[in-house]
Design a protein around this motif. Structure first.
Motif, PDB file in Angstrom:
ATOM      1  N   MET A  83       0.859  -1.184   0.000  1.00  0.00           N
ATOM      2  CA  MET A  83       0.000   0.000   0.000  1.00  0.00           C
ATOM      3  C   MET A  83       0.892   1.230   0.000  1.00  0.00           C
ATOM      4  SD  MET A  83      -3.030  -1.254   2.552  1.00  0.00           S
ATOM      5  CE  MET A  83      -4.292  -0.288   1.758  1.00  0.00           C
ATOM      6  N   HIS A  84       0.688   2.070  -1.014  1.00  0.00           N
ATOM      7  CA  HIS A  84       1.580   3.208  -1.233  1.00  0.00           C
ATOM      8  C   HIS A  84       0.790   4.509  -1.289  1.00  0.00           C
ATOM      9  CE1 HIS A  84       4.468   5.828  -3.331  1.00  0.00           C
ATOM     10  NE2 HIS A  84       5.387   5.028  -2.818  1.00  0.00           N
ATOM     11  N   CYS A  85       1.287   5.519  -0.622  1.00  0.00           N
ATOM     12  CA  CYS A  85       0.653   6.850  -0.620  1.00  0.00           C
ATOM     13  C   CYS A  85       1.652   7.861  -1.160  1.00  0.00           C
ATOM     14  CB  CYS A  85       0.244   7.201   0.814  1.00  0.00           C
ATOM     15  SG  CYS A  85      -0.178   8.939   1.066  1.00  0.00           S
ATOM     16  N   GLN A  90       5.366   4.226   1.163  1.00  0.00           N
ATOM     17  CA  GLN A  90       4.733   2.934   1.473  1.00  0.00           C
ATOM     18  C   GLN A  90       4.358   2.908   2.950  1.00  0.00           C
ATOM     19  OE1 GLN A  90       6.575  -0.729  -0.028  1.00  0.00           O
ATOM     20  NE2 GLN A  90       5.853  -1.790   1.806  1.00  0.00           N
ATOM     21  N   PHE A  91       3.061   2.646   3.206  1.00  0.00           N
ATOM     22  CA  PHE A  91       2.599   2.671   4.610  1.00  0.00           C
ATOM     23  C   PHE A  91       2.072   1.321   5.071  1.00  0.00           C
ATOM     24  CE2 PHE A  91      -1.102   3.813   2.093  1.00  0.00           C
ATOM     25  CZ  PHE A  91      -2.126   3.089   2.679  1.00  0.00           C
ATOM     26  N   CYS A 212      -2.659   4.483  -3.186  1.00  0.00           N
ATOM     27  CA  CYS A 212      -3.727   5.146  -2.424  1.00  0.00           C
ATOM     28  C   CYS A 212      -3.600   6.655  -2.559  1.00  0.00           C
ATOM     29  CB  CYS A 212      -3.668   4.691  -0.957  1.00  0.00           C
ATOM     30  SG  CYS A 212      -3.707   2.903  -0.790  1.00  0.00           S
ATOM     31  N   HIS A 214      -5.253  10.185  -3.149  1.00  0.00           N
ATOM     32  CA  HIS A 214      -6.586  10.773  -2.956  1.00  0.00           C
ATOM     33  C   HIS A 214      -7.135  11.367  -4.251  1.00  0.00           C
ATOM     34  CE1 HIS A 214      -3.740  14.092  -2.431  1.00  0.00           C
ATOM     35  NE2 HIS A 214      -4.699  14.887  -2.831  1.00  0.00           N
ATOM     36  N   LEU A 354      -9.216   2.938   3.544  1.00  0.00           N
ATOM     37  CA  LEU A 354      -7.776   3.201   3.525  1.00  0.00           C
ATOM     38  C   LEU A 354      -7.300   3.503   2.109  1.00  0.00           C
ATOM     39  CD1 LEU A 354      -6.481   0.359   5.890  1.00  0.00           C
ATOM     40  CD2 LEU A 354      -6.848   2.761   6.450  1.00  0.00           C
ATOM     41  N   ALA A 363      -5.490  11.686   3.828  1.00  0.00           N
ATOM     42  CA  ALA A 363      -4.472  10.726   3.386  1.00  0.00           C
ATOM     43  C   ALA A 363      -3.225  10.828   4.260  1.00  0.00           C
ATOM     44  CB  ALA A 363      -4.120  10.971   1.920  1.00  0.00           C
ATOM     45  N   HIS A 367      -2.712   7.538   6.492  1.00  0.00           N
ATOM     46  CA  HIS A 367      -1.588   6.736   6.011  1.00  0.00           C
ATOM     47  C   HIS A 367      -0.347   6.979   6.871  1.00  0.00           C
ATOM     48  CE1 HIS A 367      -3.770   6.822   1.863  1.00  0.00           C
ATOM     49  NE2 HIS A 367      -4.314   5.963   2.706  1.00  0.00           N
ATOM     50  N   MET A 370      -0.808   4.856   9.968  1.00  0.00           N
ATOM     51  CA  MET A 370      -0.550   3.439   9.708  1.00  0.00           C
ATOM     52  C   MET A 370       0.939   3.159   9.560  1.00  0.00           C
ATOM     53  SD  MET A 370      -3.555   1.887   7.356  1.00  0.00           S
ATOM     54  CE  MET A 370      -2.780   0.288   7.520  1.00  0.00           C
ATOM     55  N   LYS A 371       1.637   4.094   8.919  1.00  0.00           N
ATOM     56  CA  LYS A 371       3.090   3.917   8.769  1.00  0.00           C
ATOM     57  C   LYS A 371       3.771   3.932  10.137  1.00  0.00           C
ATOM     58  CE  LYS A 371       6.945   5.468   5.915  1.00  0.00           C
ATOM     59  NZ  LYS A 371       7.321   6.273   4.751  1.00  0.00           N
TER      60      LYS A 371
END
Length: 528
Positions: A83-85, A90-91, A212, A214, A354, A363, A367, A370-371
């Motif tokens: 999962m990448h923001c 990456q988170f 991910c 927005h 998410l 975001a 995120h 979560m990271k």
């Protein structure tokens, strides 16, 4: 679809409406169990379009139960999901490498391949007929069954009498409408453009990634045969026509593919729903798969949930039809499956939130949090090792309630592993077969029962299997399995007897000295 020249039978035990992957798997299971079954579908052939794309180890185990080996259709084993923001990098990462119960934790596949393999499997059974070009118009139920009216392509009506009817007819299910179980509410409805590209051998990614962003969230994954899939969320105001325009698709895929190398297999704007019926059963009519529940695709559990439905329902129909159990056991299908299906829908909605942050601030906060949480080992394990995924364990249903114990609990899946039996190495489910098994873990189950108790168990559709370590055992004994890596025995700290249902759910377990009582309680569940 095969057997199209066959006449429509006047009566069958089970009528299945819909021959997609869920209906076809139900048919193959009923075929295996010897149930007289008719499957009908409007279409004759499998739709040659990729739709569902992901299967987990439990789904592969159900396909194994229905007779499909892992090599019956092509898959791509997915080692991890990232999962990448664009704001925090990456988170999240879920580790999907390795195997559970003898199967990979996550694979992608090409749906037409799976459907064709399952239809070939169904052709092996004389008790199973599959007919295309037939549409359900209506049915009426009474105490002994249902009478269905089918319409063929020539406009002729056919009456089919069945003891049970199953709607496997997808998200716009006619059966669901006829029993008044239309989906209540709409938790959210997002429009997404799905693009499947072919000719990506050597260029496709080897894992699943969620971008991910927005501005436009984008899940992206590989599939067999050099395929790759992207899903692009539509922004407010964007239309289907705009998004499916070839120039727009070229622009969206520009970060990955140069326009002249683009080979599109399918492009379609879909609406993702999260919905579940209030009941999966009305009298002698049952709903399975998308007819009963629709899961957003963010955890790849849509088809998996449907496969769990049919594994749960098929053997119960068989036991009732063959007189081994009272019809009341069928109530446990809804009781077991609906809460679990709802949990999976909730997980998919959480993952969706998410993947789809509403703006840059949300975001960065979500995120970023979560990271940060990944620094804590327990939190990282919760996400990375898929502990977030609801365990396939039923709270209530057709099993004896168990008090908390560390071993696999009643209502949970019995583990599977490689064993040696009668000189052959195979997966242990092959030895469980399609009967109720009294499994002796580290002990011979027959030893604890009189010959009359053994006979009574076999009359109920039961059998016996001993799992142990191979030394000192008769090498040719067919009902003995040598646990090659010991994993089947490690879950239980002492010799135990476990009753395993044909769908591999643990019905009851206890000390060997309780053998007769274990079987008495299981018989009471089936015949009470």
């Amino acid at each position: 679809m095969h057997n199209n020249n066959q006449a429509v039978p006047e009566s069958v035990d089970v009528l299945v409406i819909g021959n997609g992957p869920v209906g076809a798997t139900l048919a193959a299971l009923l075929g295996r169990y010897g149930v007289d079954t008719l499957v009908v579908d409007k279409a004759h052939e499998v739709l040659l379009m990729p739709r569902a794309i992901a299967l987990d180890n439990e789904a592969l185990r159900i396909l194994q139960l229905a007779g499909l080996a892992e090599d019956a259709f092509d898959t791509v084993v997915i080692p991890h999901v990232k999962m990448h923001c664009p704001i925090v990098g990456q988170f999240g990462q879920a580790n999907t490498h390795g195997r559970i119960d003898g199967h990979p934790k996550l694979v992608t596949f090409y749906q037409p391949d799976l459907e064709q393999a399952m239809r070939r499997q169904a052709q092996r059974f004389a008790n199973l007929r599959c007919l295309g070009g037939l549409e359900l118009l209506e049915f009426v139920q009474d105490e002994t069954g249902a009478s269905a009216t089918l319409l063929d392509e020539n406009g002729e009506h056919h009456q089919v009498r069945c003891k049970y009817l199953v709607g496997a007819d997808g998200a716009s299910s006619k059966v669901r409408g006829l029993i008044g179980q239309e989906f209540a509410g709409q938790s959210y409805a997002e429009d997404w453009l799905i693009v499947d590209a072919g000719a990506r051998e050597g260029h496709a990614i080897d894992h699943v990634e969620f971008l991910c962003d927005h501005r436009r969230p984008t899940p992206h994954m590989p599939a067999p045969g050099g395929r790759e899939r992207w899903e692009f969320m539509l922004r407010p105001g964007e239309t289907r026509q705009q998004m499916e325009d070839p120039a727009q698709i070229c622009q969206l895929l520009a970060p990955w593919i140069e326009p002249q190398q683009l080979s599109i297999e399918r492009k379609a704007v879909y609406r993702f729903h999260a919905r579940c019926c209030d009941s999966f059963q009305q009298g002698r009519v049952f709903l399975v798969g998308d007819a009963a529940h629709i899961t957003p695709p963010f955890v790849g559990q849509g088809l998996v949930a449907g496969l769990r439905d049919v594994a749960n329902l098929a053997w119960k129909l068989c036991w009732v039809l063959q007189g081994r159990a009272k019809a009341q056991i069928l109530d446990s299908y809804d009781e077991e499956r609906r809460p679990h299906a709802r949990e999976m829908i909730d997980l998919a909605r959480l993952m969706g939130s998410l993947v789809m942050p509403r703006n840059a601030l949300v975001a960065a906060l979500v995120h970023g949090l979560m990271k940060t949480l990944r620094i804590i080992p327990a939190a990282r394990r919760y996400f990375d090792e898929l502990d977030i995924k609801p365990k396939h364990r039923y709270a209530r249903g057709l099993f004896v309630g168990s008090r908390g114990r560390r071993a696999p609990q009643n209502g949970a899946l019995f583990p599977q592993a490689w064993v040696r039996s009668a000189g052959q190495v195979r997966l242990s489910d092959e030895l469980l077969g399609d009967r109720l098994q009294l499994v002796g873990l580290g002990t011979d189950p027959r030893r604890w029962l009189s010959s009359s108790e053994q006979a009574r168990w076999q009359e109920l559709g039961g059998d016996f299997l001993q799992i142990g370590y191979g030394y000192g055992q008769a090498a040719g004994a067919g009902d003995f399995a040598d646990s090659l890596d010991g994993s089947l025995l490690q879950a239980w700290s002492r010799p135990t007897l476990a009753v395993v249902r044909p769908d591999r759910i643990i019905m009851h377990q206890g000390a060997p000295q309780q053998a007769a009582e274990l079987l008495r309680q299981c018989e009471a569940l089936l015949r009470a």
